[in-house]
Design an enzyme around this catalytic site. Structure first.
Site, PDB file in Angstrom:
ATOM      1  N   GLU A 108     -13.804 -11.798  -6.377  1.00  0.00           N
ATOM      2  CA  GLU A 108     -12.454 -11.261  -6.589  1.00  0.00           C
ATOM      3  C   GLU A 108     -11.424 -11.978  -5.732  1.00  0.00           C
ATOM      4  OE1 GLU A 108     -15.134  -9.557  -5.784  1.00  0.00           O
ATOM      5  OE2 GLU A 108     -15.287  -7.651  -6.829  1.00  0.00           O
ATOM      6  N   GLU A 119       0.822  -1.204   0.000  1.00  0.00           N
ATOM      7  CA  GLU A 119       0.000   0.000   0.000  1.00  0.00           C
ATOM      8  C   GLU A 119       0.861   1.261   0.000  1.00  0.00           C
ATOM      9  OE1 GLU A 119      -3.173  -0.499   2.735  1.00  0.00           O
ATOM     10  OE2 GLU A 119      -4.347   1.124   1.876  1.00  0.00           O
ATOM     11  N   GLU A 152     -16.465 -10.838   2.567  1.00  0.00           N
ATOM     12  CA  GLU A 152     -15.268 -10.628   1.753  1.00  0.00           C
ATOM     13  C   GLU A 152     -14.664 -11.967   1.308  1.00  0.00           C
ATOM     14  OE1 GLU A 152     -11.659  -9.253   3.673  1.00  0.00           O
ATOM     15  OE2 GLU A 152     -11.328  -7.815   2.071  1.00  0.00           O
ATOM     16  N   GLU A 197       2.179   1.684  -3.371  1.00  0.00           N
ATOM     17  CA  GLU A 197       1.133   2.180  -4.268  1.00  0.00           C
ATOM     18  C   GLU A 197       0.916   3.682  -4.072  1.00  0.00           C
ATOM     19  OE1 GLU A 197      -2.673   0.278  -3.748  1.00  0.00           O
ATOM     20  OE2 GLU A 197      -3.594   1.449  -5.352  1.00  0.00           O
ATOM     21  N   LYS A 214     -16.064  -9.615   6.991  1.00  0.00           N
ATOM     22  CA  LYS A 214     -14.991 -10.469   6.480  1.00  0.00           C
ATOM     23  C   LYS A 214     -15.550 -11.781   5.937  1.00  0.00           C
ATOM     24  CE  LYS A 214     -11.246  -8.054   7.206  1.00  0.00           C
ATOM     25  NZ  LYS A 214     -10.408  -7.643   6.071  1.00  0.00           N
ATOM     26  N   CYS A 244      -8.793  -1.976   3.297  1.00  0.00           N
ATOM     27  CA  CYS A 244      -8.675  -3.109   4.231  1.00  0.00           C
ATOM     28  C   CYS A 244     -10.026  -3.506   4.783  1.00  0.00           C
ATOM     29  CB  CYS A 244      -7.802  -2.743   5.415  1.00  0.00           C
ATOM     30  SG  CYS A 244      -6.172  -2.275   4.940  1.00  0.00           S
ATOM     31  N   SER A 259      -7.428   1.824  -2.827  1.00  0.00           N
ATOM     32  CA  SER A 259      -6.171   1.106  -3.017  1.00  0.00           C
ATOM     33  C   SER A 259      -6.487  -0.253  -3.623  1.00  0.00           C
ATOM     34  CB  SER A 259      -5.482   0.935  -1.667  1.00  0.00           C
ATOM     35  OG  SER A 259      -4.565  -0.128  -1.735  1.00  0.00           O
ATOM     36  N   CYS A 270     -11.229  -1.794  14.054  1.00  0.00           N
ATOM     37  CA  CYS A 270     -11.565  -3.214  14.218  1.00  0.00           C
ATOM     38  C   CYS A 270     -11.782  -3.621  15.671  1.00  0.00           C
ATOM     39  CB  CYS A 270     -10.477  -4.084  13.618  1.00  0.00           C
ATOM     40  SG  CYS A 270     -10.180  -3.695  11.898  1.00  0.00           S
TER      41      CYS A 270
END
Lengths: 574, 153
Positions: A366, A279, A361, A282, A358, A299, A319, A503
């Site tokens: 993807e 990151e 996710e 990037e 999550k 994230c 990102s 989190c």
């Protein structure tokens, strides 16, 4: 302006604008509440907090009634107690009596109040709620039968998260909380953050459970079962286990997971370090080559889905880095599999996350390669506590053990991911080093720490002034995005976390977490950062090795293939 | 310009307080509130679809399915109630396999509950496509409805 009011024959100081409930809470007088949410506009819907106004003889809701000079209040007169008891009896009259089979058994506000008010017999028989379970979401299960219509989920979904995918539907005794057109949560704008579960007093909202699949994998000799746990898990599990808030159970957790039978134990803080390497590279690439700015972290899967639905114009700003969970998953089923001479399908990859999103996710398209997901099952913090109990692990009599290596060692920068502002701080440390060739003198960035919904500062890296912002709670994020849309251009890098506090306050954490407990978790994370030696991701020896042996360099070919992805606009009912 | 756009066009000052009048106009024009029109109103007024659905389901006046070819209004006013309109409604719902407010899957019938259609002398009364049927019973309702079915064919 202060004045006195009389509560239970005692003079207490109140100030104008305060509600009776606030005065009582400040003075240690406890009355039960159900629909009340701290700092939110009161609705007075449940009427649990009624108190008796001695002067008028009326029962008034203390959560919504402002204190007035000369008031005289009784909080536990026979009338009040009787009234509260009746409310609970009425709530129970149409509630399914399946406490023994309920996930929230022994952690249910309705159950607690019923016991507190000595409801020991069924005086009122009502027609039981009849509604279908909503199992459509990958993360959250809705059971409207158990819903008592307190409306707390509706509040957080709209006011804290800015999503508003659920609301009160119908009227009177037909009222339910549901989605638009009674569709499943999966087609709604729900971002799976799980904050609704955190405020639900009963078992009407719960996370989707993967115990059976994990147990099956554990008992399958052909499967290698690996597990990773998120940075915040070790500091936020204490409450679930009955330990002091904020205790870091790192070593104990490793030992416990081994006892359960996981073959390899990895730390997602390691892949958080990996995320930082990618990151920060990037970010530098974007700044130096005129890429899309501000760059926004990706994230948080709650935020990513929010962006896909509500802010598709910011998708180019996201990102391209996968989240630490998915980076770890990808490395496990590629590099690790190679080293262990395993095929990806022979590995069952579990992750333990403070988060319900999550789960969503992990099953995203993807995050799959050739039909195999990188992460197979996700457990939340509270599910993990139940899972450990299932295997009879005594967390109080267990010797700490080390995490597996490689893919286990972490810098403290990776650990900071658990708190709002942590990703930013970690990224700055590595970006500084990459740009200047020197380490920062002072690693801490105090302006990015703490619980405020939005934190902003400027970082000077050898003359390059980098504007950074950290937001948590999607309504705060929405405000910032709106400002950027209307021309704000002094930020280059933004960290967005859906849940308040990051989190550590995630939707998969201990239900009933107080502000003090949250603070304790955050303090522990910062203490770890202060006391341990390796504070930057690029100095994590295992990260250095991974790049040397496998990945090559940040943003390199392998990284691109395994650790980066792209997101697209998502059409949902909103 | 779609019908919904046409209605929204009349409300240039966007505000939440315009929601109910807009929904009413759409229903008048289209006969019901479709999912599509609710979403369109939501985008226009910047109100989440769940909120609009919540508001619309709060009021009895809004329907979410188009009328059937034959629209059956069942009076549930006091006089009809006393003379057994609730069993009539129950039988009708059972017979058509839809609830009040819904439309049968073949689009032939829709049921609506109304408070009083001013024909108390004929109670219990139902009204199909504007035609009144007096002193309806749990038995006769099926025949009445079925007679419309054949008419449709």
């Amino acid at each position: 302006m202060d004045f006195t009011i009389n509560i239970n024959n005692k003079s207490l100081v109140a100030s104008r604008g305060e509600t009776i409930l606030e005065v009582m809470n400040r003075n240690g007088i406890r009355v039960p509440t159900l629909c009340h949410i701290k700092n939110a506009l009161p609705t007075g819907a449940c009427r649990m907090c009624v108190v008796e106004d001695n002067k008028t003889g009326k029962l008034i809701t203390s959560c919504s009634f402002p204190a007035e000079p000369g008031m005289s209040i009784l909080t536990h007169s026979p009338r009040v107690v009787e009234s509260r008891k009746t409310i609970i009896e009425l709530l129970l009259s149409n509630h399914p009596d399946d406490c023994l089979y309920c996930v929230r058994n022994k952690n249910c506000e309705l159950q607690d109040l019923s016991s507190e008010l000595h409801v020991t017999e069924r005086r009122i028989r009502g027609i039981k709620n009849k509604a279908n379970l909503d199992l459509s979401s990958a993360s959250i299960i809705r059971d409207p039968e158990k819903c008592i219509l307190c409306g707390r989920c509706v509040y957080v979904c709209e006011e804290v998260m800015g999503v508003a995918c659920i609301d009160f539907i119908n009227r009177g005794n037909k009222s339910i909380i549901g989605t638009a057109f009674h569709q499943g949560l999966n087609t709604s704008s729900c971002i799976n953050c799980g904050q609704c579960i955190m405020v639900c007093p009963t078992g009407a909202l719960t996370e989707k459970n993967h115990f059976a699949q994990i147990q099956e994998a554990l008992s399958n000799p052909a499967k290698r079962v690996v597990v990773q746990y998120a940075p915040s898990i070790t500091v936020s599990m204490a409450e679930e286990l009955g330990m002091e808030p904020g205790v870091d159970i790192n070593g104990i957790l490793n030992a416990a997971l081994r006892k359960v039978g996981f073959d390899h134990i990895f730390d997602s803080s390691f892949s958080a370090d990996l995320t930082i390497m990618e990151e920060s590279a990037e970010l530098i690439h974007r700044v130096q080559n005129g890429g899309v700015l501000p760059m926004i972290t990706s994230c948080c899967p709650g935020w990513v889905k929010y962006a896909e639905e509500f802010a598709p114009d910011f998708i180019p700003n996201l990102s391209s880095c996968k989240s630490p969970q998915q980076m770890m998953g990808a490395i496990i089923k590629s590099h690790f599999a190679e080293q262990e001479n395993l095929k990806p399908e022979e590995i069952y990859s579990v992750s333990i996350m403070p988060c319900t999103a999550k789960k969503f996710e992990a099953q995203r398209e993807e995050m799959t390669r050739e039909g195999i997901s990188d992460v197979d099952a996700v457990l939340t913090t509270r599910e993990l506590a139940r899972f450990l109990k299932l295997f009879g692990v005594d967390m109080f009599n267990i010797k700490p053990e080390l995490v597996d290596s490689p893919l286990g060692f972490r810098s403290t920068a990776g650990k900071l991911f658990g708190a709002s502002g942590g990703v930013m701080e970690a990224a700055i440390r590595t970006a500084y080093r990459t740009l200047t060739g020197k380490e920062m003198v002072e690693f801490q960035v105090p302006a990015l720490r703490g619980f405020e919904g939005r934190k902003e500062t400027k970082i000077n890296i050898d003359g390059l002034e980098l504007g950074v912002a950290v937001v948590n709670g999607m309504t705060n994020a929405k405000k910032l995005l709106d400002e950027i849309r209307s021309g704000k251009n002094d930020v280059h890098f933004i960290e967005i976390m859906a849940c308040p506090g990051g989190c550590i306050g995630g939707g998969g954490q201990h239900i009933g977490t107080s502000d003090e407990q949250l603070r304790a978790r955050m303090q522990t994370l910062y203490r770890i950062d202060e006391t341990e030696r390796i504070k930057v991701s690029h100095k994590n020896p295992e990260i250095v090795d991974l790049y040397k042996e496998f990945l090559g360099e940040p943003l390199g070919h392998k990284s691109h293939e395994l650790l980066h992805t792209h997101y697209h606009q998502r059409e949902v009912v909103k | 310009m779609t019908l919904v756009q046409h209605v929204l066009h009349k409300y240039p000052a966007v505000g939440r307080d315009n929601l109910i009048p807009i929904l009413q106009e759409i229903q008048t024009a289209e006969g019901y509130l479709s999912k599509k029109s609710i979403l369109e109103v939501g985008r226009y007024l910047d109100i989440p679809a769940s909120k609009i659905f919540g508001v619309a389901t709060f009021y009895n006046q809004f329907r979410f399915e188009p009328f059937g070819v034959n629209h059956v209004q069942v009076c549930r006013g006091t006089a009809c109630h006393v003379l057994g309109s609730s069993t009539v409604l129950q039988e009708l719902e059972k017979h058509l396999k839809v609830k009040a407010g819904q439309t049968t899957r073949d689009g032939q019938f829709s049921i609506e509950v109304v408070a009083c259609i001013g024909a108390c002398g004929l109670a219990p009364v139902i009204c199909v496509n504007g035609e009144f049927h007096a002193k309806v019973t749990a038995q006769s309702i099926k025949e009445i409805v079925d007679s419309y079915k054949t008419k449709g064919e």
